[in-house]
Scaffold this motif. Structure first.
Motif, short mmCIF file in Angstrom:
data_model
loop_
_atom_site.label_atom_id
_atom_site.label_comp_id
_atom_site.label_asym_id
_atom_site.label_seq_id
_atom_site.Cartn_x
_atom_site.Cartn_y
_atom_site.Cartn_z
N PRO A 627 0.81 -1.19 -0.06
CA PRO A 627 0.09 -0.10 -0.07
C PRO A 627 0.81 1.31 -0.14
O PRO A 627 1.79 1.22 0.61
N GLY A 628 0.27 2.21 -0.60
CA GLY A 628 0.91 3.86 -0.72
C GLY A 628 0.11 4.64 -0.05
O GLY A 628 -1.12 4.48 -0.16
N LEU A 629 0.45 5.69 0.54
CA LEU A 629 -0.29 6.70 1.45
C LEU A 629 0.04 7.91 0.71
O LEU A 629 0.73 8.41 0.53
N TYR A 630 -1.31 8.47 0.40
CA TYR A 630 -1.50 9.92 -0.27
C TYR A 630 -1.99 10.72 0.79
O TYR A 630 -2.80 10.35 1.49
N TYR A 631 -1.64 11.96 0.91
CA TYR A 631 -1.79 13.02 1.48
C TYR A 631 -2.63 14.42 0.79
O TYR A 631 -1.84 14.85 -0.16
N SER A 632 -3.62 14.71 1.32
CA SER A 632 -4.08 16.02 0.47
C SER A 632 -4.71 16.97 1.68
O SER A 632 -5.39 16.49 2.56
N GLY A 633 -4.29 18.21 1.68
CA GLY A 633 -4.63 19.09 2.62
C GLY A 633 -3.64 20.34 2.97
O GLY A 633 -2.68 20.47 2.27
N ARG A 634 -3.88 20.64 4.13
CA ARG A 634 -3.02 21.87 4.73
C ARG A 634 -1.56 21.34 4.68
O ARG A 634 -1.04 20.39 5.23
#
Length: 1594
Positions: A627-634
């Motif tokens: 699994p890979g982890l994506y971040y979206s936001g501040r």
């Protein structure tokens, strides 16, 4: 590996599962760190608040870390290393949740513990600002009585509220704010309350944002959808509207009543933000369509702006994924911009009239008053303008703008005039909670408004599935005439024919019960200022409301952040909505009030999400399944409030996290992000991720095939014959079902990866049959489609569609080759699922290798893997069979193909190689044999015959008979011999036919040989079997259908035979004929009723016992022979109410009454008993009539002819010749009642004047006296002679026959005669029927008494012979059984008070008699008719007796005793009444000898003479007892003393038919009793009876 897992070493890294890593959200360089001071226990779940976190370990312990201000001593500090929550030790917690500043935990037993900040009641405790330690809270359902505590499954915590999901799938809430969804205005709510609005629905998950709530709810099954009311319960608007415009009718059902409140800022901060203007109503009336039931509160709500109008007109074509298009962030400074925007959307220039209407609208502001006046509601409160806009506009807008506004359609001008806005309202609402420049605020405001129309879909009553997935236009354009028709009907009419095939899966209830459901809806409520509720507006909701645009999106997981929401679907897509200030939605740079598809990465494979206050995390499948982890936001590096930063960057991959290992869970909260990581030991974790990832990808592929190939194919016209269409529909529905199951499995594996990850709890192991069956079912339907040439037929009409998409098809089918035939591509495409089975087998085997070979896990995984492999082989074989069959049909002559080709029919082998020929066939005949899996076909030139395999027997002929290589084929109506060219050919055909027959009988051709005993091949099919067959040749059975057991080609055993004319036989068969017990119905067309026979058959004919009910109403019960009544039988004709009721019981010969019989003609009131011939009375007989006439004599041809005797009621007797019924003719003697008689010639009918020529005689008095029988002495002498006769015999019997044996025989007889199934019981039942038939009704004639008694004696004698045949050691009639010494009991003699050791009776033991043995069995059954005859015979003397009894009973006791001459010493002085001793006074009545009187009265309740004699004996004993009490000394009776006392008792007993009782005893008592005690006593009773008749009362 197991040892490693269970290792107790606490060192860092020793544990390889549930490793905790944490980092700060938004930082440029993400460096996940291990938690300081953490011992390394396996963590199953983590939860994060704003500044703190919780960890749940494998042992069910809970640890806290971070800022914990509610803990004593930790108010200011930040706890880096986790500390154990001691209050929860020993509770075994299963799940935890963290709100902004409070926590919750649920234990194994479903109890909830809360602690932390409680300022808003979020910990369910009143008046405490915070709870230091976990505190159990009580949740109980007040609707149940007594109160039942509710068990909880899951918790979710927000800023100021908590939601709990119970075991019964209902939501309970506490805390403050409208986000609770409760019907209340008082906050905080500290006692958990049920969210009534969703009660009764199955809630799957709850999630809490800061001030909003989300619930994932299972859709209602189709049949549970309640009928939709016509009007909204609150705003009274029509839910479905029709606008009739010239030649168009526009129908809309998009009413929305959102129960929304626009809150002022001050209100929003207040806890009582949800106070309503009036009490809210409870549950909705329509389940999932609840929005129509909600109250509406709108204060100063902004009306729709122009931009809103444009969003209505936006092009929504072809976006299958998102379903709702996003025009982006658009502002229109002037009219020109609006026009351009519309043009861009519609791809067509606007025509003049539309242009004018837009420009006119932009210039003309609307009046607030007008709006208010048009919408019902309290003053100052108006319904949302958007609601009504939908009614007339949204549904009118179709897929294309240009197509919608044809001439005469609804003009934009009117709509926009009506729903215009005033400039002041535009900015009335603040869009963002964070301070920002004015421009940003306006943009968002516009954006929210632009989308709010889309949101109306979320409240639509229509299932959005139809519009989005099938692209049906919401607007129906119909002639104005139709305006009165029901809108629902119009919607149906508007759809294309093929729409009947719903590709929404045919859900199996079984799969939904075992795996996560994909039929889900998302419901939201709470504050919606940022659009986080997803309803297309920014209004708060006091109660849950369904986000309709997510219907049919198959949402499986919800995450709620501070002011945004995420929904993850089974297709690994994420829909997001709400605040997008920092780009946390993963798409666009503006907020959205309706769900939009987030673009996480190129190949979107998201399988888990987490939402923080202002950011989102997405866990996606990597290339190598890691699994890979994506971040979206501040992001912290930039200025939050710079105008340029609307977070234009899309979600970024956090590479540092991928390095950690296999991430199983991701959690967000406050400034921190946390992941739980598993290390891949021995490839176990990697294999699990591979299984889950491939399954999710496979589901996406199947969904794509469904939407991009199957759905368009089903939509095509001219798809060939109805059969082809049916086959395609069947295949599509099975495909859909399988697709749904795969989706469920993918979702189940995702949640499995979040948990403990025990191999044994994998769904594919636990419910393997569900998967294997679904694959098998699907492949069966595909092979059936293939056999019918479906893919070839499909290729023609679909050539355009498929030709354009050849690349897409090849891509989906994973075919790389060039120039492939379209048919082959389709073929490969639809057999794709079989590959996935192979994949299961491979991965399960990989998993198995991670365990010890001896472990149960290894065994289970190994078995499942081999099951999958076996099924793959089986299904591939099925595919080959189908392809072989298809190629055969291509070469087969056309006409026969049509009649023989069936979807489930497969070719096994055929004789075109001349390998098989018919014996004795003509030289030029052509015989072609084709063996299918269900039939053997014999084809000759243009004709053919089909022999079903279930009724086909094959055997190899022995070579001695000269039949070299011969096979004998047997079918129900044909027998033929097939000759094969070589022994090998013979063996091949024999084996092929045998196996095919066996397969056809088992009916398991479609099931793979996995499981128990499935793969055992029988060499030969059974000779005896069950099958169904329709005869075509046999003249007796032509067109009849037989269903039952067979033996070598003939019905044999139990079965049902139905003829074409309606006849039905159900019962036993032998060698092809009805034989044994059976039921037969023959329809009678004239009477429209059935003849009905139930009974025995022999060789196809009725034979033996049976009951035949004729349609005419006649019923015959008796014997049959060769379909005719023959033997003993009873025929009932008509009912008592019908025209000619009658009854015959007697002998039949060849369907006619012949022999002895009794005929009761109820209408004429006559009964004939005598001989018959050919249905006529012939020979000797007796007739009695209800008028008292009695005839005995000769009959001829149904008439009284010959000599006979006739007696009338008044005792007149005629004896002589008769010529007709009751007609005297010839010589005779007429005797009058007084004894005078006439001799001579008589002629005439009796009763209507008789001519007499003869002599009249008057006999002397003396003669008549001499002839009169002397009753008393004569009767005695009759018994005497019988006794003497019985004593002449010397009893002879072998062996010691004891009384015990005799009693056993008696018991046996009673039992045998009680059951009609026993031959004796049957015999008794028949005898009783005949007896009653003879002597009841007209037969109740006193003349028949002696006959009746003789008949009983005859029965006794003959049955006794039968019983002696049954029991050879039973002594003969009159023999004695010696009594044992112990059996000779000492008893009191009734003649003295002393004990008497000598036996009174002369007999040395117990005497065996037929009457003693059989009367207890027979007499109770025959008693009523017999006793009636006695009563009639003794009627006169009993009348005299009764008159005397009544007269004498008027006297008092003492007077009667005195009158009867009872000695004074025997008179009772005192008597005991109810235990009280009372003196006898002169007027006392009915108290003396009362016990003896009561005893004697029981004689009427007994049946047999022996029982009656016992009653008499007991009466004497009672008398003796009473006298003994009076005398107080021993005494001896003399008959002179005894008789008067007994006479007194007889009188007082008042027995009505005493004469009948006496005569019955006398006629039927055992002769040996005559001289015993009982004999003397009986004589005394008889003497009393005669004495009473002759008593003269003076």
């Amino acid at each position: 590996m197991d040892q490693q897992e269970r290792s107790s070493v606490e060192a860092e890294g020793a544990k390889e599962r549930g490793l905790v890593h944490i980092w700060q959200a938004g930082s440029c360089s993400v460096t996940p760190e291990r938690l300081p001071g953490w011992s390394g226990k396996t963590v199953l779940q983590a939860a994060l608040g704003i500044n703190h976190g919780l960890l749940l370990t494998e042992g069910g312990e809970v640890y806290s870390f971070g800022k914990l201000p509610w803990k004593v001593g930790l108010e200011e500090t930040c706890t880096k290393s986790p500390i154990l929550e001691n209050a929860l030790i020993g509770q075994h917690v299963t799940t935890v949740a963290a709100g902004s500043y409070h926590n919750g935990a649920v234990t194994e037993s479903g109890v909830v513990y809360m602690w932390g900040n409680n300022s808003a009641g979020q910990c369910a405790v009143a008046n405490q600002p915070y709870l230091q330690e976990p505190n159990p809270i009580s949740i109980s359902d007040s609707e149940t009585s007594p109160l039942v505590s509710v068990r909880i499954l899951q918790l979710a915590c927000g800023e100021e509220h908590t939601l709990a999901l119970s075991l019964s799938r209902e939501i309970w809430a506490w805390g403050s704010g409208c986000q609770l969804g409760l019907i209340t205005t008082t906050f905080p709510v500290t006692k958990p309350q049920k969210v009534e609005h969703l009660a009764g629905r199955v809630v799957l998950q709850v999630a809490c944002g800061a001030y909003h709530s989300l619930a994932l709810v299972q859709c209602l099954p189709a049949q549970d959808m309640k009928p939709i009311p016509e009007r909204c319960n609150h705003c009274s608007q029509l839910l479905i509207t029709m606008t009739d415009k010239e030649d168009h009718v526009i129908i809309s059902d998009s009413h929305c009543c959102p129960l929304g409140v626009a809150l002022a800022d001050s209100q929003a901060e207040n806890h009582v933000s949800c106070s309503s203007l009036e009490t809210l109503e409870g549950k909705s009336a329509t389940g999932s369509q609840s929005e129509d039931c909600q109250k509406t509160f709108v204060e100063d709500e902004p009306a729709a702006s122009e931009s809103e109008m444009t969003s209505v007109l936006s092009n929504n074509d072809g976006q299958e994924d998102s379903g709702i298009s996003s025009p982006g962030n658009v502002l229109f400074p002037d009219k020109k911009a609006v026009k351009e925007y519309l043009e861009n959307l519609s791809d067509d220039p606007l025509n003049d009239s539309q242009e004018k209407s837009i420009s006119a609208e932009l210039e003309q502001p609307s009046q607030e008053e007008e709006l208010t006046a048009c919408l019902p509601g309290p003053p100052g409160v108006s319904t949302s303008a958007l609601n009504s806009l939908v009614v007339s506009c949204a549904s009118a807008v179709g897929v294309r703008v240009a197509a919608t506004y044809e001439a005469g359609a609804l003009s934009l001008k009117k709509v926009m005039n009506f729903y215009g806005t005033t400039p002041g309202e535009l900015g009335s609402q603040s869009g963002s909670p964070s301070p920002g420049p004015e421009g940003l605020k306006d943009t968002r405001e516009e954006q929210v408004k632009l989308e709010s129309m889309q949101g109306k879909k979320s409240s639509s009553l229509v299932d959005i599935r139809e519009e989005e997935s099938e692209g049906v236009s919401r607007r129906l354009s119909l002639p104005g005439l139709l305006s009165q028709v029901s809108p629902r009907l119009l919607r149906k009419v508007g759809r294309a024919k093929m729409r009947t095939v719903a590709l929404t899966p045919t859900y199996s209830g079984e799969a939904d019960a075992l795996l996560p459901s994909l039929r889900t809806e998302v419901w939201s409520w709470g504050k919606g200022k940022e659009g986080q509720l997803g309803h297309g507006d920014v209004l708060p909701r006091l109660q849950p409301l369904c986000v309709k645009s997510l219907d049919s999106k198959e949402v499986i997981q919800l995450s709620a952040g501070g002011h945004h929401s995420l929904a993850l679907t089974a297709k690994s897509q994420v829909y997001s909505w709400g605040s997008n200030t920092f780009g946390q939605l993963g798409h666009l740079n503006s907020p959205t009030t309706v769900p939009r598809l987030a673009k996480v990465c190129d190949d979107s494979r998201v399988w888990s999400t987490a939402a923080g206050p202002d950011y989102s995390l997405f866990l996606v499948d990597g290339e190598d399944f890691q699994p890979g982890l994506y971040y979206s936001g501040r992001e912290e590096t930039r200025e939050n409030n710079s105008p340029g930063n609307n977070c234009t960057k899309s979600p970024t991959l956090l590479l540092a996290c991928s390095m950690l290992g296999y991430i199983s869970t991701v959690t967000a909260g406050g400034d921190n992000c946390l992941v739980l990581v598993d290390r891949n030991i021995m490839g176990y974790i990697a294999s699990l991720h591979e299984l889950a990832s491939t399954e999710r990808r496979f589901y996406c592929k199947l969904s794509e095939i469904k939407s991009r190939v199957l759905r368009p194919l089903l939509g095509l016209d001219n798809l060939g014959t109805a059969t082809t269409v049916q086959q395609l529909q069947d295949m599509a529905s099975r495909f859909s079902k399988l697709c749904y199951l795969i989706g469920q499995h993918g979702a189940s594996l995702s949640s499995f990866l979040h948990g403990i990850k025990e191999a044994k709890s994998l769904a594919i192991l636990k419910h393997s049959s569900l998967f294997l069956d679904s694959y098998t079912e699907y492949c069966t339907s595909v092979t059936n489609f293939l056999v019918m040439g479906g893919f070839m037929i499909l290729a023609k009409p679909a050539i355009d569609f498929l030709g354009k998409n050849q690349e897409l098809l090849q891509d989906l089918a994973e075919m790389k080759e060039e120039n492939i035939q379209l048919v082959d591509v389709l073929n490969t495409l639809f057999f794709l699922p079989v590959r996935q089975l192979h994949n299961y087998a491979r991965v399960l085997l990989k998993l198995a290798t991670c365990f010890e070979v001896t472990s149960p896990e290894y065994q289970k995984l190994q078995d499942s893997s081999s099951c999958c492999e076996t099924l793959v082989v089986h299904l591939n074989r099925k595919r080959k069979e189908a392809e072989y069959t298809l190629s055969f049909w291509k070469t087969f002559p056309g006409k026969m193909t049509d009649s023989l080709r069936r979807p489930d029919r497969r070719l096994i082998c055929e004789s075109s190689n001349r390998g098989l020929s018919l014996q004795h066939a003509g030289r030029f005949s052509v015989n072609w044999f084709i063996l299918f899996n269900d039939a053997l076909v014999h084809a000759q030139f243009s004709t053919h015959h089909i022999f079903p395999l279930s009724t086909l027997w094959v055997e190899a002929l022995s070579e001695e008979a000269g039949n070299v290589n011969g096979l004998k084929i047997t079918t129900p109506e044909e027998h033929f011999i097939l000759l094969s060219s070589t022994p090998q050919e013979k063996t091949k055909w024999l084996r092929a036919i045998s196996q095919a027959v066996d397969q056809a009988l088992r009916g398991t051709s479609d099931l793979p040989p996995y499981g128990s005993g499935g793969n055992i091949q029988r060499q030969e099919p059974p000779i005896s079997r069950s099958a169904k067959y329709t005869f075509y040749k046999d003249p007796r059975l032509k067109d009849a259908t037989y269903d039952g057991r067979w033996l070598s080609g003939k019905p044999h055993g139990r079965g049902i035979l139905r003829w074409a004319d309606g006849r039905i036989y159900s019962g036993m068969f032998r060698n092809g004929l009805e034989d044994g017990y059976g039921e037969y119905k023959i329809p009678n067309k004239a009477l429209t009723k059935d003849d009905h026979y139930v009974g025995y058959w022999k060789e196809g004919k009725m034979c033996g016992q049976g009951v035949y009910s004729y349609a005419t109403g006649e019923v015959y019960e008796g014997c049959f022979l060769d379909n005719m009544r023959h033997g003993h039988g009873l025929l009932r004709s008509g009912k008592l109410t019908s025209s000619s009721p009658s009854m015959f019981i007697g002998q039949w010969v060849m369907d006619k009454k012949t022999g002895y019989g009794v005929f009761d003609d109820i209408t004429r009131g006559e009964k004939y008993m005598g001989t018959w011939q050919d249905d006529l009375c012939q020979g000797n007989g007796v007739v009695v009539t209800q008028f008292g006439l009695y005839y005995e004599g000769a009959f001829s041809n149904n008439k009284m002819m010959g000599t006979g005797v006739l007696l009338s009621e008044d005792d007149t007797v005629y004896e002589g010749e008769f010529s007709d019924d009751w007609t005297l003719s010839g010589k005779g003697t007429l005797t009058l009642p007084n004894g005078d008689y006439i001799e001579g010639l008589f002629s005439g009918e009796w009763g209507s004047g008789i001519k007499i020529t003869g002599t009249y005689f008057k006999p002397s008095l003396y003669d008549s006296e001499k002839d009169r029988p002397k009753a008393f002495p004569e009767l005695l002498s009759r018994s005497h002679t019988q006794t003497l006769e019985s004593l002449e015999f010397i009893p002879q019997h072998v062996g010691a026959f004891t009384l015990e044996k005799y009693e056993n025989i008696k018991k046996y007889l009673i039992k045998a005669c009680d059951t009609p199934l026993h031959p004796l019981g049957r015999l008794v039942e028949t005898l009783v029927a005949v007896y009653r038939m003879t002597y009841v009704g007209v037969g109740a004639n006193r003349r028949l008494l002696q006959e009746a008694v003789r008949e009983i004696k005859s029965y006794l004698k003959r049955i006794f012979q039968l019983i002696r045949f049954l029991f050879p050691d039973l002594p003969e009639e009159g023999s004695t059984i010696p009594l044992l010494v112990t059996e000779t009991k000492r008893r009191k003699s009734f003649c003295s008070g002393k004990m008497d050791s000598r036996s009174e009776s002369p007999e040395p033991g117990y005497v065996v008699t037929s009457s003693g043995l059989l009367l207890p069995v027979l007499l109770p059954r025959l008693y009523p008719p017999l006793f009636m005859l006695y009563a009639l015979d003794n009627e006169r003397e009993e009348d005299i007796y009764w008159e005397c009894v009544l007269r004498l009973n008027k006297q008092s006791d003492t007077a009667l005793l005195s009158f009867l001459g009872v000695q004074l010493k025997f008179w009772p002085v005192t008597v005991s009444i109810l235990g009280e001793s009372k003196k006898v006074v002169p007027n006392t009545k009915d108290v003396c000898f009362a016990s003896a009187v009561e005893c004697l009265q029981q004689i009427s309740t007994t049946f047999t003479p022996s029982d009656k004699l016992k009653v008499i004996q007991q009466t004497f004993e009672e008398i003796s007892q009473s006298v003994l009490e009076t005398l107080q000394e021993d005494f001896l009776w003399s008959m002179d003393d005894l008789f008067p006392v007994f006479l007194y008792v007889v009188l007082r007993a008042r027995i009505r038919n005493l004469g009948s009782e006496v005569h019955l005893i006398e006629d039927l008592m055992d002769p040996y009793l005559q001289h015993g005690e009982q004999g003397i006593m009986f004589t005394t009773l008889k003497a009393c009876y005669y004495q009473i008749q002759h008593e003269k009362l003076t």
